[in-house]
Write an enzyme that holds these catalytic residues in place. Structure first.
Site, mmCIF file in Angstrom:
data_model
loop_
_atom_site.group_PDB
_atom_site.id
_atom_site.type_symbol
_atom_site.label_atom_id
_atom_site.label_comp_id
_atom_site.label_asym_id
_atom_site.label_seq_id
_atom_site.Cartn_x
_atom_site.Cartn_y
_atom_site.Cartn_z
ATOM 1 N N SER A 133 0.778 -1.398 -0.101
ATOM 2 C CA SER A 133 0.342 0.012 -0.194
ATOM 3 C C SER A 133 0.517 1.278 -0.209
ATOM 4 C CB SER A 133 -0.991 -0.018 1.337
ATOM 5 O OG SER A 133 -1.638 -1.067 1.107
HETATM 6 N N1 SAH Z 1 -0.438 -4.654 4.208
HETATM 7 C C1 SAH Z 1 0.010 -5.524 2.704
HETATM 8 C C2 SAH Z 1 -1.197 -4.497 1.843
HETATM 9 C C3 SAH Z 1 -0.212 -5.790 0.484
HETATM 10 S S1 SAH Z 1 -2.224 -5.484 -0.173
HETATM 11 C C4 SAH Z 1 1.310 -4.868 2.750
HETATM 12 O O1 SAH Z 1 1.796 -3.706 3.819
HETATM 13 O O2 SAH Z 1 2.207 -4.710 2.008
HETATM 14 C C5 SAH Z 1 -3.527 -7.386 0.266
HETATM 15 C C6 SAH Z 1 -2.933 -8.379 1.070
HETATM 16 O O3 SAH Z 1 -4.068 -8.730 1.136
HETATM 17 C C7 SAH Z 1 -3.133 -9.231 -0.526
HETATM 18 O O4 SAH Z 1 -1.122 -9.516 -0.326
HETATM 19 C C8 SAH Z 1 -3.921 -10.157 -0.622
HETATM 20 O O5 SAH Z 1 -3.328 -11.638 -1.473
HETATM 21 C C9 SAH Z 1 -4.277 -10.525 0.374
HETATM 22 N N2 SAH Z 1 -5.665 -10.424 0.795
HETATM 23 C C10 SAH Z 1 -6.648 -10.977 -0.155
HETATM 24 N N3 SAH Z 1 -7.558 -11.434 0.317
HETATM 25 C C11 SAH Z 1 -7.150 -11.917 1.888
HETATM 26 C C12 SAH Z 1 -7.840 -12.904 2.878
HETATM 27 N N4 SAH Z 1 -9.313 -13.382 2.027
HETATM 28 N N5 SAH Z 1 -7.278 -13.618 4.124
HETATM 29 C C13 SAH Z 1 -5.885 -12.363 3.801
HETATM 30 N N6 SAH Z 1 -5.356 -12.194 3.162
HETATM 31 C C14 SAH Z 1 -6.291 -11.928 2.011
#
Ligand code: SAH
Length: 213
Positions: A64
Site C-alpha cells: 500500500s
Molecule cells: N498490508 C499489505 C498490503 C498488501 S495488499 C502490505 O503492507 O504490503 C493486500 C493483501 O491482502 C494481498 O497480499 C492479498 O493477497 C491479501 N488478501 C486478499 N484477500 C485476503 C483474504 N481473504 N485473507 C487474507 N489475505 C487476503
C-alpha cells in the site's frame, strides 16, 4: 539488508510528507521513520521506496501507499500492547509499522507465495508478529479474538460480519469497503450489540478474495 544514511534521510522526508498530508499521531509518524520500507520491495524498485506510491510485491499484489498505511494505522488509535488483527499481510510493511508501534500483531495472508516470502523477510529483519497465518482472513481469527483493533488491507466488496464480532467493546475495525474505489470505513464496537460507523473517503486496494491460494 543495507539500511544506510540515504535510506534514513529519505525516510525522515517521508515522515514529514505524512505530517503535511494530515497524519498527527506521533507514534505512527515515528514508525514510518523507523521501518526500512525499501527492504519490503524488490530491489529493482528500491529508488521508489520512499515516494508516496503503491508497488507490485509479486502474486499480483501491491504494497500500500505509505499514506494509506499511516492513515489506517492512525484510525486504529493504538496503545502499546494492543492486540491487533491484520487481514492481508502482503509485503509485511503494514505489519512492521504496527509492530514498531508496540502492538501485538496477528496477521493472515491468503497467497502462499507471499506468505513464504514475507515469513522469510520477517525472520531476517527480526520482526515478530504474535501470529502469522497462511489462510483466508474472511473469518478473522476467532481462536484469538477479541481484538483491540482489526485492520483490513484489501478492498472488501462488503463487510465480513465475522470481523465485527471479534472486536472488544471499544475496539475499532478499519476496513476499505466497496468495489473500486473503496470507502475507508471505521466501525467502533460500542456494546455487545451496538456499533458506530464513520467513513473517510476513497482509497484503492487490491480485492479481498475468498479462500486461499
Ligand atoms: N498490508 C499489505 C498490503 C498488501 S495488499 C502490505 O503492507 O504490503 C493486500 C493483501 O491482502 C494481498 O497480499 C492479498 O493477497 C491479501 N488478501 C486478499 N484477500 C485476503 C483474504 N481473504 N485473507 C487474507 N489475505 C487476503
Amino acid at each position: 539488508m543495507e539500511d544506510n544514511f540515504i535510506h534514513k534521510g529519505k525516510r525522515r522526508l517521508l515522515k514529514e510528507l505524512m505530517r503535511e498530508k494530515g497524519i498527527t499521531d506521533e507514534a505512527v509518524l515515528e514508525a514510518i521513520n523507523k521501518v526500512p520500507r525499501h527492504l519490503f520491495l524488490d530491489s529493482s524498485f528500491m529508488e521508489h521506496a520512499y515516494m508516496n506510491k503503491a508497488f507490485p510485491i509479486g502474486a499480483d499484489q501491491t504494497i500500500s501507499h505509505p499514506y494509506t498505511v499511516a492513515f489506517q494505522s492512525e484510525l486504529l488509535h493504538l496503545n502499546p500492547g494492543d492486540k491487533i488483527l491484520e487481514i492481508g499481510t502482503g509485503s509485511g510493511y503494514q505489519c512492521a509499522v504496527l509492530l514498531e508501534m508496540k502492538a501485538k500483531v496477528y496477521t493472515v495472508e491468503r497467497q502462499n507465495e507471499l506468505f513464504k516470502k514475507t515469513s522469510k523477510l520477517f525472520r531476517k529483519m527480526g520482526y515478530r508478529p504474535t501470529r502469522f497465518n497462511f489462510g483466508d482472513g474472511y473469518l478473522g481469527m476467532p481462536e484469538h479474538a477479541p481484538f483491540d483493533g482489526i485492520i483490513v488491507t484489501c478492498g472488501a466488496a462488503e463487510l465480513p460480519q465475522a470481523l465485527l464480532g471479534q472486536l472488544k467493546i471499544g475496539g475499532r475495525l478499519v476496513i476499505p469497503i466497496g468495489e473500486d474505489p473503496q470507502i475507508m470505513t471505521l466501525f467502533i464496537r460500542r456494546s455487545e450489540t451496538e456499533f458506530s460507523k464513520k467513513t473517510f473517503g476513497e482509497f484503492r486496494f487490491v480485492p479481498f478474495l475468498d479462500g486461499k491460494n
